[in-house]
Design an enzyme around this catalytic site. Sequence first.
Site, PDB file in Angstrom:
ATOM      1  N   LYS A 102       0.832  -1.204   0.000  1.00 56.15           N
ATOM      2  CA  LYS A 102       0.000   0.000   0.000  1.00 56.15           C
ATOM      3  C   LYS A 102       0.870   1.259   0.000  1.00 56.15           C
ATOM      4  CE  LYS A 102      -3.443   2.804   0.745  1.00 56.15           C
ATOM      5  NZ  LYS A 102      -4.371   3.309  -0.107  1.00 56.15           N
ATOM      6  N   LYS A 154       2.085  11.606   4.968  1.00 57.43           N
ATOM      7  CA  LYS A 154       2.377  10.577   5.970  1.00 57.43           C
ATOM      8  C   LYS A 154       2.840   9.297   5.282  1.00 57.43           C
ATOM      9  CE  LYS A 154      -1.092   8.234   7.203  1.00 57.43           C
ATOM     10  NZ  LYS A 154      -1.124   6.876   6.663  1.00 57.43           N
TER      11      LYS A 154
END
Length: 172
Positions: A95, A163
Site C-alpha cells: 500500500k 504521511k
Amino acid sequence: VQQLSPGLTAQHTVTAHCTVAPESMRLAAEIVERRGARFLDAPFTGSKVAAESGQLVYYIGGDEAALKQARPILEASSKEIVVIGNKVGDATVMKVATNLITAATAQVAAEALALVRKAGLTPDAFTRAMKSNASNSTTVEMKVPMMVASDYEPHFSVKHMLKDVRIGMKLA
C-alpha cells in the site's frame, strides 16, 4: 487495538485498514493474537467514490484463516481482494509503495498542466495527448480533469499522502 483488546476472543478477527508503518501493523497483530483472536493486514486503495460504490481494492497480508473469516465483509465493499503475502505487514508495504506512485503521479500531472497552460496551450489538448500516452494512468484520468476544472475537493488528503510518503522514505 489496545482499547479493543480486553473484549477480544478466539472468535474475533480484526481487520486493519489503516496505512501505517509495517512494524506498527505487526505490533497491533501481536496485541490481538495474544488474546487468541486473528488479525488481518488489509489496507485498501480506492477513492471516496470507490468506497461509496463498493469498488475498493484490498491488499491482504496475514494468514488464510483470518482472510477466510473476513472475506464476506471485504467482498461487500470491494471489487477485488489481492493477497500480497502471508505475513502481517506485507500488504502495508505494498500500500505504501503504490501510494508513492500515486503521490508522484498527481504532483507531476499538476506540474505538466501548469507548463501546458504557461505555454498558452489548452488543458483540453493536454488531456487528449495523455489519452494515448504510455504514462497515462487511472490517477491521471481522475486527477487532471479535476485540476482543469479547478476542482480541488479532496478525495485523499495531502496530509495523509505526506504521511504515507514519509513511511515509504523510512522503509527505503
